[in-house]
Design an enzyme around this catalytic site. Structure first.
Site, PDB file in Angstrom:
ATOM      1  N   CYS A 169       0.793  -1.144  -0.123  1.00 42.91           N
ATOM      2  CA  CYS A 169      -0.214  -0.104  -0.009  1.00 42.91           C
ATOM      3  C   CYS A 169       0.694   1.353  -0.003  1.00 42.91           C
ATOM      4  CB  CYS A 169      -0.938  -0.026   1.160  1.00 42.91           C
ATOM      5  SG  CYS A 169      -2.225  -1.158   1.073  1.00 42.91           S
ATOM      6  N   ASN A 340      -9.619  -0.148  -1.456  1.00 45.76           N
ATOM      7  CA  ASN A 340      -8.222   0.019  -1.450  1.00 45.76           C
ATOM      8  C   ASN A 340      -7.842  -0.500  -2.567  1.00 45.76           C
ATOM      9  OD1 ASN A 340      -5.486  -0.392  -0.685  1.00 45.76           O
ATOM     10  ND2 ASN A 340      -6.014  -0.792   1.564  1.00 45.76           N
TER      11      ASN A 340
END
Length: 386
Positions: A169, A340
């Site tokens: 991420c 996400n």
């Protein structure tokens, strides 16, 4: 200068110019696969596609889908792929070869589409790109996606290429930091930064021994993003954000909080429940290191572009830093609209932030771009709105 809105009210926008020699964001682009999944349709589809017969798993996934705040996501996975490869939904089957045959071209296609969008906004020919930074946690091969993207875009064969693999991420902000260093140390250079991710590499049927698989199913999406980075802009370039200062740090002893590995069945990962707390415990010190380069003392005097790893992380940050509710609005909006999407998501947040800074007359000069990932690693960039 002054602008008047439709109600006759005057809004004052300060025209700022880039700091000579500092990297700026010259353009953004994004791309997605064609399949869109509304969150309210996900549970039935996932349970059906994985032939899950356990009602308790379905109930848990329904709860997770509500708590993630995600509304829509895009996905490479489709009925056509599952019909051709039913083994992807079969527990314990070695499928890494099939997965990579699907993901490798998929992420490159999305990266090319996002790059073309950013090049169009940039306004200069692709052959003016001197460097390419390619970020992905979704493909594995030699040569890597950087070469395929450069070839399909028609970049020069002497373009300088950098691959950043399996950062998770925080990869998008790492890419910005690397692109910043390149742009500032190679006068006249123009860096294409592109990120591309798909969850297909980790798609599998649910199993009670892997509870985080359900979190992934409820939270993550697919897509790509791109940005053109360069210092000392020239016509027709229109910089909108300066990458003023960048730092990275890891938290010692936390490398198992986000744990991932590749196996014959694809990628497996787990996320510790303590992640939001670990981020909350260390976020102030990290932000202060970035803010030291400015005269800003109050967190609410900044604009915030935070990777939305999940609502719990955003909530913890908002609470610890005592941020006004609207400060993380762009992060929450990106999470709601796309899920996400790992390294890509920070660029979706930045695009929304660009809109907000123009539309609402919110002209804070300084802001922070932040992302968190395996390590636990913190990536941060001090941004300056132009």
């Amino acid at each position: 200068m002054s602008k008047t809105n439709n109600n006759g009210a005057s809004r004052h926008h300060t025209q700022r110019f880039p700091t000579p020699g500092k990297a700026t964001v010259l353009a953004l682009g994004k791309a997605f696969p064609k399949h869109v999944i509304p969150q309210e349709c996900l549970v039935e589809g996932y349970i059906r596609d994985t032939n899950c017969q356990d009602p308790s798993i379905k109930e848990k996934l329904e709860r997770l889908c509500k708590t993630t705040t995600v509304k829509t996501r895009y996905t490479v996975m489709s009925k056509e792929i599952l019909d051709a490869h039913p083994e992807l939904a079969t527990e314990g089957t070695a499928t890494i070869k099939q997965r990579l045959e699907l993901t490798n071209p998929a992420v490159v296609q999305m990266a090319v589409e996002a790059s073309l969008a950013s090049i169009k906004e940039w306004g200069r020919p692709a052959t003016d790109i001197t460097h390419i930074v390619y970020v992905s946690s979704s493909e594995i091969r030699l040569p890597g996606g950087d070469l395929y993207v450069a070839t399909q875009l028609g970049l020069r064969n002497d373009v300088n290429r950098i691959m950043l693999y399996f950062l998770g991420c925080y990869g998008g902000v790492t890419g910005l930091r690397v692109a910043k260093d390149i742009a500032e140390n190679n006068p006249g250079s123009r860096v294409l930064l592109t990120t591309s991710e798909t969850t297909l590499l980790g798609f599998r049927p649910p199993n009670k021994s892997r509870p985080y698989d359900l979190v992934g199913a409820a939270l993550f999406g697919d897509g790509a993003a791109a940005a053109i980075i360069g210092a000392d802009p020239v016509f027709p370039e229109c910089p909108f954000m300066e990458l003023n200062y960048a730092i990275q740090q890891f938290l010692p002893g936390t490398h198992n909080v986000i744990d991932g590995y590749l196996s014959e069945e694809g990628i497996n990962f787990k996320l510790g429940r303590e992640l939001p707390q670990k981020i909350g415990d260390n976020i102030e010190e990290f932000c202060k290191k970035l803010m030291m380069k400015t005269d800003v003392k109050e967190y609410n005097d900044l604009f915030w572009a935070v990777h939305p790893g999940g609502p719990a992380i955003l909530n913890r940050m908002e609470s610890v830093l005592k941020l006004n509710e609207e400060k993380l609005e762009c992060s929450r909006r990106a999470l709601m609209d796309y899920g996400n999407v790992s390294s890509n998501t920070i660029f979706y947040v930045m695009e929304y932030m660009r809109e907000e800074l123009k539309k609402k007359g919110r002209r804070e000069e300084w802001g922070l771009a932040l992302a968190f990932g395996p390590g636990i690693t913190f990536e941060g960039i001090l941004l300056r709105s132009l």
